[in-house]
Design an enzyme around this catalytic site. Structure first.
Site, PDB file in Angstrom:
ATOM      1  N   SER A 202      -3.938  52.761  34.280  1.00 32.12           N
ATOM      2  CA  SER A 202      -2.609  52.380  33.780  1.00 32.12           C
ATOM      3  C   SER A 202      -2.586  52.204  32.268  1.00 32.12           C
ATOM      4  O   SER A 202      -3.489  51.588  31.685  1.00 32.12           O
ATOM      5  CB  SER A 202      -2.145  51.088  34.448  1.00 32.12           C
ATOM      6  OG  SER A 202      -0.890  50.700  33.933  1.00 32.12           O
TER       7      SER A 202
ATOM      8  N   LYS B 284       4.557  48.945  46.236  1.00 36.84           N
ATOM      9  CA  LYS B 284       5.992  48.800  45.963  1.00 36.84           C
ATOM     10  C   LYS B 284       6.783  48.331  47.176  1.00 36.84           C
ATOM     11  O   LYS B 284       7.774  47.609  47.033  1.00 36.84           O
ATOM     12  CB  LYS B 284       6.557  50.108  45.400  1.00 36.84           C
ATOM     13  CG  LYS B 284       5.988  50.440  44.017  1.00 36.84           C
ATOM     14  CD  LYS B 284       6.621  51.659  43.406  1.00 36.84           C
ATOM     15  CE  LYS B 284       6.024  51.926  42.021  1.00 36.84           C
ATOM     16  NZ  LYS B 284       6.685  53.052  41.337  1.00 36.84           N
TER      17      LYS B 284
ATOM     18  N   ASN C 195       9.406  47.722  41.870  1.00 36.12           N
ATOM     19  CA  ASN C 195       8.337  47.975  40.905  1.00 36.12           C
ATOM     20  C   ASN C 195       8.229  46.859  39.872  1.00 36.12           C
ATOM     21  O   ASN C 195       7.358  46.901  39.007  1.00 36.12           O
ATOM     22  CB  ASN C 195       8.558  49.310  40.183  1.00 36.12           C
ATOM     23  CG  ASN C 195       9.640  49.217  39.120  1.00 36.12           C
ATOM     24  OD1 ASN C 195      10.711  48.658  39.360  1.00 36.12           O
ATOM     25  ND2 ASN C 195       9.373  49.755  37.943  1.00 36.12           N
TER      26      ASN C 195
ATOM     27  N   ASP D  57      12.546  51.751  38.418  1.00 44.09           N
ATOM     28  CA  ASP D  57      12.116  53.144  38.529  1.00 44.09           C
ATOM     29  C   ASP D  57      13.304  54.106  38.561  1.00 44.09           C
ATOM     30  O   ASP D  57      13.265  55.185  37.961  1.00 44.09           O
ATOM     31  CB  ASP D  57      11.286  53.348  39.802  1.00 44.09           C
ATOM     32  CG  ASP D  57       9.849  52.903  39.660  1.00 44.09           C
ATOM     33  OD1 ASP D  57       9.335  52.893  38.524  1.00 44.09           O
ATOM     34  OD2 ASP D  57       9.234  52.569  40.687  1.00 44.09           O
TER      35      ASP D  57
ATOM     36  N   ALA E  33       7.909  55.374  45.166  1.00 44.39           N
ATOM     37  CA  ALA E  33       8.442  56.074  43.996  1.00 44.39           C
ATOM     38  C   ALA E  33       9.499  57.082  44.417  1.00 44.39           C
ATOM     39  O   ALA E  33      10.541  57.225  43.766  1.00 44.39           O
ATOM     40  CB  ALA E  33       7.311  56.760  43.239  1.00 44.39           C
TER      41      ALA E  33
ATOM     42  N   GLY F  68       4.961  61.895  33.436  1.00 43.74           N
ATOM     43  CA  GLY F  68       4.974  60.545  33.959  1.00 43.74           C
ATOM     44  C   GLY F  68       4.951  59.480  32.889  1.00 43.74           C
ATOM     45  O   GLY F  68       5.425  58.360  33.121  1.00 43.74           O
TER      46      GLY F  68
END
Length: 264
Positions: A14, A67, A88, A103, A128, A232
C-alpha cells in the site's frame, strides 16, 4: 496524536501511508496526526477494529479483503456504504464506528468523462466491484459484470443492478474496469481475465485498480491500442482524498497526494 491507518491482508504494497502522511504535512498536521499500515488477517479483523478507538485512532481505510467485514462491524452506515454493501473508510467518533464508501466517487472522479449512455464492463464481484457497479449505474452507464464464479456476478447484479456476462467481447465496451486483484502478485491478466492483449480499441477507457511500480500489463496493452488508461494509483488518490476530508474536515491537497503516491 490522532492516528489513521489502512487495514488489509496483505497491506505491505500500500502507498496510502506515504500519500496520507504527505497530505497531513501539507495541511500542517504532521505533528498531530499520523497514518500507518496495519496487516490484519480476516479472523482478527473485528477484534482489531474494535480496539482502534481506544488506541488513539480516529479513522481507517479498509482494503482487500475486508471491505465487506468493515460494513458488518460498523455501528453506523452512510447511505452510500449501505447501498453498495461494502465500506473502504471507517470513522471513529463519539464512541461509534461509522462506515463510509469513497471508492464509488473516487472512481468517477478518476474517469476522463461521464459514462452516461455508454456501455461498461466490470471485471470482478468483490467489494471494489460493488462500488464500481453502483457508481457507474448512477452515472447512467449500461453495466455488465463478469466474474470467474458466475454465481457471484449474478448475485451482485441482482442486488445492485447491471447484467452478468459470461463471455464478454472487450471491443464492445466504452469502459472496461478491472476491479479484481489479478496482477497484484504478478499474475498474467490475459490468462486470468476474459481479455486478450490485442483486443482493445482506441476509443475505449480502460481502468486497472491494481497498481505497482510500473504500468500493469493490462494498461500497457490498452495504451498500445490507443485507449485512454486510468491506473489504480489515480483511484487510490481520489478515494483517499475523500477519506482524508471526512477525517480532518479539511480540503485534501490532491497534487501532493498524487506525487507522494507515485513516488512511494
Amino acid at each position: 496524536m490522532k492516528r489513521l491507518a489502512v487495514l488489509g491482508y496483505p497491506v505491505g504494497h500500500s502507498r496510502s501511508p506515504a500519500m496520507h502522511n504527505a497530505a497531513l504535512a501539507e495541511l500542517g498536521l504532521a505533528g498531530e496526526w499520523a497514518y500507518e499500515a496495519i496487516e490484519v488477517a480476516p479472523d482478527a479483523f473485528e477484534r482489531r477494529v474494535r480496539a482502534m478507538p481506544g488506541e488513539g485512532f480516529v479513522g481507517a481505510n479498509v482494503t482487500v479483503p475486508h471491505k465487506g467485514a468493515a460494513l458488518a462491524r460498523a455501528d453506523e452506515l452512510s447511505e452510500t456504504a449501505r447501498e453498495i454493501g461494502a465500506a473502504n473508510t471507517l470513522v471513529f467518533a463519539e464512541g461509534a464506528i461509522r462506515a463510509e464508501n469513497t471508492d464509488a466517487e473516487g472512481l468517477l472522479r478518476s474517469l476522463p468523462e461521464s459514462q452516461s449512455g455508454k456501455r461498461a464492463l466490470v471485471l470482478g464481484a468483490g467489494g471494489a466491484a460493488r462500488a464500481v457497479v453502483w457508481a457507474l449505474l448512477r452515472d447512467g452507464a449500461a453495466v455488465e459484470v463478469w466474474n470467474r464464479t458466475e454465481l457471484r456476478s449474478r448475485n451482485l447484479c441482482e442486488e445492485l443492478g447491471g447484467e452478468p456476462v459470461a463471455a464478454p467481447t472487450q471491443a464492445d465496451y466504452s469502459l472496461i474496469v478491472n476491479s479484481t486483484a489479478v496482477g497484484l502478485r504478478g499474475e498474467d491478466p490475459f490468462a486470468e481475465l476474459p481479455l486478450v492483449a490485442d483486443g482493445f480499441v482506441a476509443d475505449q477507457t480502460v481502468v486497472d485498480m491494481v497498481y505497482g511500480g510500473k504500468p500493469t500489463k493490462l494498461l500497457s496493452a490498452a495504451e498500445a491500442a490507443g485507449a485512454t488508461v486510468v491506473d489504480g494509483l489515480e483511484i487510490l488518490v481520489q478515494q483517499g482524498a475523500l477519506s482524508l476530508e471526512l477525517w480532518t474536515a479539511r480540503p485534501a491537497p490532491l497534487d501532493t497526494m498524487r506525487t507522494a503516491a507515485r513516488n512511494a
